[in-house]
Design a protein around this motif. Structure first.
Motif, mmCIF file in Angstrom:
data_model
loop_
_atom_site.group_PDB
_atom_site.id
_atom_site.type_symbol
_atom_site.label_atom_id
_atom_site.label_comp_id
_atom_site.label_asym_id
_atom_site.label_seq_id
_atom_site.Cartn_x
_atom_site.Cartn_y
_atom_site.Cartn_z
ATOM 1 N N ALA A 57 0.834 -1.200 0.000
ATOM 2 C CA ALA A 57 0.000 0.000 0.000
ATOM 3 C C ALA A 57 0.873 1.256 0.000
ATOM 4 O O ALA A 57 0.658 2.178 -0.801
ATOM 5 N N ALA A 58 1.880 1.286 0.876
ATOM 6 C CA ALA A 58 2.751 2.467 0.958
ATOM 7 C C ALA A 58 3.466 2.691 -0.371
ATOM 8 O O ALA A 58 3.582 3.822 -0.860
ATOM 9 N N THR A 59 3.925 1.605 -0.980
ATOM 10 C CA THR A 59 4.651 1.719 -2.247
ATOM 11 C C THR A 59 3.760 2.273 -3.348
ATOM 12 O O THR A 59 4.162 3.155 -4.111
ATOM 13 N N VAL A 60 2.534 1.761 -3.392
ATOM 14 C CA VAL A 60 1.618 2.186 -4.452
ATOM 15 C C VAL A 60 1.173 3.633 -4.251
ATOM 16 O O VAL A 60 1.147 4.432 -5.192
ATOM 17 N N ILE A 61 0.845 3.995 -2.991
ATOM 18 C CA ILE A 61 0.482 5.394 -2.730
ATOM 19 C C ILE A 61 1.658 6.295 -3.115
ATOM 20 O O ILE A 61 1.482 7.396 -3.609
ATOM 21 N N GLY A 62 2.860 5.792 -2.913
ATOM 22 C CA GLY A 62 4.053 6.570 -3.240
ATOM 23 C C GLY A 62 4.333 6.672 -4.724
ATOM 24 O O GLY A 62 5.381 7.178 -5.112
ATOM 25 N N GLY A 63 3.432 6.182 -5.554
ATOM 26 C CA GLY A 63 3.562 6.440 -6.987
ATOM 27 C C GLY A 63 4.169 5.312 -7.781
ATOM 28 O O GLY A 63 4.459 5.482 -8.966
ATOM 29 N N LYS B 153 -8.232 3.463 4.364
ATOM 30 C CA LYS B 153 -6.997 3.095 3.671
ATOM 31 C C LYS B 153 -7.300 2.709 2.216
ATOM 32 O O LYS B 153 -6.633 3.164 1.287
ATOM 33 N N GLY B 154 -8.350 1.901 2.066
ATOM 34 C CA GLY B 154 -8.723 1.485 0.710
ATOM 35 C C GLY B 154 -9.047 2.670 -0.168
ATOM 36 O O GLY B 154 -8.588 2.762 -1.309
ATOM 37 N N VAL B 155 -9.834 3.608 0.387
ATOM 38 C CA VAL B 155 -10.233 4.776 -0.395
ATOM 39 C C VAL B 155 -9.015 5.612 -0.764
ATOM 40 O O VAL B 155 -8.864 6.060 -1.909
ATOM 41 N N VAL B 156 -8.107 5.806 0.218
ATOM 42 C CA VAL B 156 -6.934 6.641 -0.042
ATOM 43 C C VAL B 156 -6.056 6.026 -1.123
ATOM 44 O O VAL B 156 -5.582 6.709 -2.031
ATOM 45 N N ILE B 157 -5.841 4.704 -1.064
ATOM 46 C CA ILE B 157 -4.995 4.068 -2.075
ATOM 47 C C ILE B 157 -5.600 4.283 -3.460
ATOM 48 O O ILE B 157 -4.926 4.701 -4.396
ATOM 49 N N LEU B 158 -6.902 4.031 -3.575
ATOM 50 C CA LEU B 158 -7.566 4.195 -4.875
ATOM 51 C C LEU B 158 -7.404 5.610 -5.389
ATOM 52 O O LEU B 158 -7.033 5.839 -6.540
ATOM 53 N N ALA B 159 -7.667 6.601 -4.504
ATOM 54 C CA ALA B 159 -7.597 7.990 -4.923
ATOM 55 C C ALA B 159 -6.183 8.340 -5.361
ATOM 56 O O ALA B 159 -5.974 9.000 -6.385
ATOM 57 N N ALA B 160 -5.172 7.878 -4.607
ATOM 58 C CA ALA B 160 -3.785 8.199 -4.936
ATOM 59 C C ALA B 160 -3.411 7.622 -6.292
ATOM 60 O O ALA B 160 -2.776 8.285 -7.116
ATOM 61 N N VAL B 161 -3.832 6.379 -6.532
ATOM 62 C CA VAL B 161 -3.472 5.746 -7.799
ATOM 63 C C VAL B 161 -4.182 6.428 -8.966
ATOM 64 O O VAL B 161 -3.596 6.660 -10.021
ATOM 65 N N LEU B 162 -5.454 6.793 -8.754
ATOM 66 C CA LEU B 162 -6.196 7.503 -9.797
ATOM 67 C C LEU B 162 -5.488 8.791 -10.174
ATOM 68 O O LEU B 162 -5.266 9.100 -11.344
ATOM 69 N N LEU B 163 -5.099 9.554 -9.164
ATOM 70 C CA LEU B 163 -4.435 10.834 -9.387
ATOM 71 C C LEU B 163 -3.141 10.641 -10.166
ATOM 72 O O LEU B 163 -2.814 11.386 -11.084
ATOM 73 N N ASP B 164 -2.415 9.600 -9.779
ATOM 74 C CA ASP B 164 -1.132 9.287 -10.412
ATOM 75 C C ASP B 164 -1.297 8.941 -11.878
ATOM 76 O O ASP B 164 -0.576 9.418 -12.739
ATOM 77 N N THR B 165 -2.291 8.082 -12.139
ATOM 78 C CA THR B 165 -2.557 7.656 -13.514
ATOM 79 C C THR B 165 -2.901 8.862 -14.364
ATOM 80 O O THR B 165 -2.404 9.020 -15.475
ATOM 81 N N TYR B 166 -3.764 9.721 -13.810
ATOM 82 C CA TYR B 166 -4.182 10.912 -14.533
ATOM 83 C C TYR B 166 -2.978 11.801 -14.841
ATOM 84 O O TYR B 166 -2.787 12.265 -15.951
#
Lengths: 339, 508
Positions: free
Chosen positions: A254-260, A301-314
């Motif tokens: 999770a930390a790695t993915v949130i980190g981009g 945590k689930g919501v934050v990971i999803l949001a972070a990944v969405l933002l990153d992809t965008y």
């Protein structure tokens, strides 16, 4: 002329992790408004201590994910290394030697993973799932399922002590390791090769990179860091527990993915991962201060990971589009010249 | 003037499809410019052009995967708006791709009905599906068991299944992209029979091929594209083969290739009796400043040979010598230490890390020299980048540009720079100009002959005959993992000669 680096290093760094920083800012501002206990020195240090074990494992996880792999065994390795360290100290082994032994246990597990993954071509997911299961079993057999108490003070200081009476020891260890893994990843050929292999394995092979060695080293690093985390966790809990690390691998991912980092490999950095760990830490701490139930934390945590990944992809899509437009403009200008 | 003919024909009855003024650009490439094309019912209309002429872009627009930047498409006389993959299919257009889109792990009937299974209350009716598929196969006189596993069938049969599938969709416009490229002679005959049957039923076929010979059997009309532009549409039987070739190649051919420079006499690189299992009994030598060509059909073992020389594949026997010294190459790293560089066949798969920037890609082979004790020698790196950028005229907004966001020609220049950074004495190029436009091709040829003129020894693997004929000093012709002929005399290097040896194979 100097178009290798158009932005200064600092600006570049912040723009790269814009998503995570946005999250951190929103959370810090929100928490500060909700609770006056949040932005105190003691609470901040507390958060840092809480994230230190997760961050240390996540650094190793980042290396594996950058390679396009994964290390699911870290949680179980934590258990084995913690349990062994506690056992050895109780048996009268020198404390530092025992700790080193615990850490090296992790290295061996990691080397086992890396050698198998790089030489047999079995997917990392499968190999590390198996070693997770093996390590889990070992931890229970060694302890017969019971926690092994260990109150040796030279040892427990690594989990509960302070340096200069203020900064928790695990935080210092985390920062030292962070500096080390960041250096390895950014400044050395080892780091460059990790990105090359994760980005395009075939290309790396044709470029003369020893893929087997780089991969084995990366998984060994991940195992070693899990060993360190296991020792710290045992020290913190005054005992080696056979289930201490259960589920830690998922928090590290999770930390790695949130980190981009991208799960397909080649994109990400430990610099992002430490921020990702911080995001999870602040969120949990904030929800604790708000006296929310544990189950709400998992949802958040689930919501934050999803949001972070969405933002990153965008963000990545926009960057790619910007570059494509720049290339198209150049081609346009060019054909204008020749016509 | 041939150009007007297509327009007149278009006024006739039974026009299925008409595209007018189609244009499409990609970063750095104008893939199609103002292209016209039409198709009548019951006709085979061949679309011809060299690699990079814009054929595949045109097909992708027909199939709905690309949207044209300009132009209009009419189907049955009605202008249609933007096409998606779905709507293209609904209009009755079906593309049979070179790489077939069948799931190998499923049965024939499942593939024919993939995505539109016959269902009742959500449950697949296997019996009806099998019957439906059997009927679709019967319709084209195909003797294939609908229950057969798809991967058990030959390429030719799989292609037939694709066609049967397209017809059972109610397709009236079938696009066939190089359908005979991997078929045996018997399979080609069977395919043509099927095409005749489709013609009789009023289906229009857009037929894309490199092989002019087979057009005589089936083509009614021919449209030629060159560099993304419409060159002409002609009735096949009104023109000669030579006229079609002239339309395809165009006038610039003469100045595309730099003149051959004389090469040295001394042998720099020598391979004797090399065997890797995939290639066997290989012996050849390369002289100083020489460009040695390797030609062969797909599967002749050219890429496999280069992989063996470069240490990617294991070598079982034979010797490799550089300037009289025997080399032990067990990995690409070893090869590079001996100053051998390889520009691999598929740059996107083997040559580039697409998600990394130019600076990273161009430094990849020499990072271990640029980085000392954790310090990157930025000045040396920048000097190197600037040097190659100027030398090869790499057109990029910056060195931070991701490799994936460059045009094919510039990507290939980046791969070349990367490989040249190890200062090779022997440069191996595997299909150096595949998938890049004509302008960039000419630039790459200039670079290659320039490097040879500077004294570098070059091996050039190619499946494009003009490239081999106009660039190379000597040519090795490969077939079935062996070198069947080495053509030493420059005046003997002609397209006819090389094809003769290629097709003659081992019968010599």
């Amino acid at each position: 002329m100097n178009n290798l680096k158009t932005k200064s290093g600092v600006v570049n760094y912040f723009s790269k992790y814009l998503g995570v920083y946005a999250f951190l800012c929103i959370m810090v501002i929100g928490m500060t408004m909700i609770s006056d206990k949040f932005l105190t020195v003691s609470n901040v240090l507390n958060i840092l201590r809480q994230i230190s074990v997760n961050a240390i494992i996540a650094f190793g996880m980042t290396y594996c994910i950058l390679l396009g792999g994964i290390d699911l065994s870290v949680g179980a390795v934590i258990c084995v290394s913690g349990v062994l360290t506690a056992l050895m100290i109780n048996a009268g082994v020198n404390v530092y030697a025992a700790m080193l032994g615990g850490i090296l246990t992790g290295s061996v597990a990691g080397m086992f993973n890396g050698a198998l993954i790089s030489r047999t071509g079995i997917p990392a997911f499968v190999v590390t799932l198996c070693s997770q299961s093996i390590c889990n079993g070992l931890a229970y057999i060694i302890t017969t399922g019971k926690p092994i108490a260990c109150n040796n003070e030279t040892f427990t200081v690594f989990g509960n002590g302070y340096i200069a009476n203020a900064i928790p020891v695990p935080v210092v260890i985390m920062l030292i390791i962070f500096a080390l893994v960041l250096f390895l990843l950014v400044k050395t050929t080892f780091g460059k090769y990790i990105y090359a292999i994760g980005g395009n394995r075939d290309c790396a092979r044709y470029a003369g990179i020893n893929i087997e060695r780089v991969e084995t080293l990366a998984y060994t690093l991940s195992g070693t860091l899990a060993g360190v985390a296991g020792v710290i966790l045992a020290a913190r809990m005054y005992s080696g527990q056979p289930n201490a690390g259960d589920g830690y691998e998922l928090n590290a991912i999770a930390a790695t993915v949130i980190g981009g980092a991208s799960m397909t490999g080649g994109i990400g950095s430990v610099a992002g991962t430490i921020l990702g760990a911080l995001v999870i830490g602040i969120m949990n701490n904030g929800l604790n201060l708000m006296k929310a139930q544990y189950y709400y934390q998992t949802i958040a945590k689930g919501v934050v990971i999803l949001a972070a990944v969405l933002l990153d992809t965008y963000k990545r899509k926009m960057e790619s589009r910007r570059q494509l437009e720049a290339a198209a403009r150049m081609a346009e200008k060019d054909s204008g010249k020749t016509d | 003037m041939t150009a007007g003919m297509g327009k007149e024909d278009a006024m006739e009855e039974g026009l299925l499809f008409r595209a007018k003024g189609i244009s499409k650009s990609f970063p750095g490439v104008k893939a199609l410019q103002n292209v016209d094309f039409d198709l009548k019912a019951g006709e085979v209309h061949a679309l011809l052009g060299e690699n990079g002429a814009g054929k595949s872009t045109f097909i992708k627009i027909l199939g709905g995967s690309y949207r044209p930047d300009a132009g209009s498409i009419e189907i049955d006389g009605k202008v249609v708006g933007q096409m998606s993959i779905q709507s293209s299919r609904n209009y009755g257009i079906s593309v049979v791709h070179q790489e077939l889109c069948l799931a190998p792990n499923m049965r024939v009937y499942e593939n024919i009905l993939l995505g539109r299974e016959l269902k009742r209350m959500g449950i697949c009716w296997e019996k009806e599906m099998i019957a439906y598929a059997a009927q679709a196969l019967e319709h084209l006189n195909l003797k294939i068991d609908p229950l057969e596993m798809t991967d058990k069938l030959s390429t030719g049969k799989r292609q037939m299944i694709e066609i049967a599938k397209a017809v059972s969709y109610g397709a009236r416009i079938i696009v066939m992209d190089e359908p005979t490229s991997s078929l045996s002679e018997n399979e080609v005959d069977a395919l043509f029979e099927t095409i005749y049957m489709l013609k009789k039923r009023g289906v229009g076929i857009i037929y894309i091929s490199h092989r002019l010979e087979e057009l005589a059997t089936i083509a009614d009309r021919v449209t030629v594209l060159r560099d993304g532009q419409w060159v002409g549409t002609v009735n096949y039987h009104d023109v000669t083969r030579e006229e079609i070739i002239r339309m395809m190649v165009g006038r610039e051919m003469a100045d595309m290739y730099p003149s051959k420079q004389p090469c040295g006499k001394e042998v720099v690189f020598k391979v004797a009796g090399l065997a890797s299992g995939k290639v066997n009994d290989i012996s050849f030598e390369v002289r100083k400043g020489e460009i040695l060509g390797f030609f062969g059909l797909v599967g002749a073992g050219r890429t496999e040979l280069m992989d063996a020389v470069f240490g990617v594949d294991k070598v079982f026997s034979g010797t490799i010598e550089m300037e009289g010294k025997q080399l032990r190459i067990r990995s690409p790293r070893d090869a590079m230490e001996y100053n051998i560089a390889l520009v691999p066949e598929e740059r996107k798969r083997n040559g580039l890390v697409l998600i990394q920037d130019l600076a990273f890609n161009m430094s990849l082979c020499v990072y271990h020299k640029l980085i000392k004790r954790g310090r990157l020698d930025k000045k040396r790196q920048r000097d190197m980048l600037e040097y190659y950028k100027n030398k090869f005229q790499i057109k990029t907004p910056s060195f931070r540009q991701m490799a994936g966001n460059l045009s094919g020609g510039n990507q290939q220049k980046v791969v070349l720079s990367k490989e040249l950074s190890v200062n090779p004495r022997l440069l191996i190029l595997d299909e150096p100009t595949r998938g890049i436009d004509i302008g960039a091709k000419a630039e790459i040829y200039k670079i290659i002959s320039g490097l040879a003129a500077e004294g570098m020894s070059v091996i050039c693997v190619s499946s494009e005959l003009p490239e081999i004929v106009n660039l190379c000093h000597r040519v090795c012709v490969m077939s079935d993992g062996r070198i069947v002929k080495t053509i030493d005399r420059e005046e003997e290097i002609t397209q006819e000669r090389i094809m003769e040896y290629t097709l003659g194979g081992g019968h010599e």
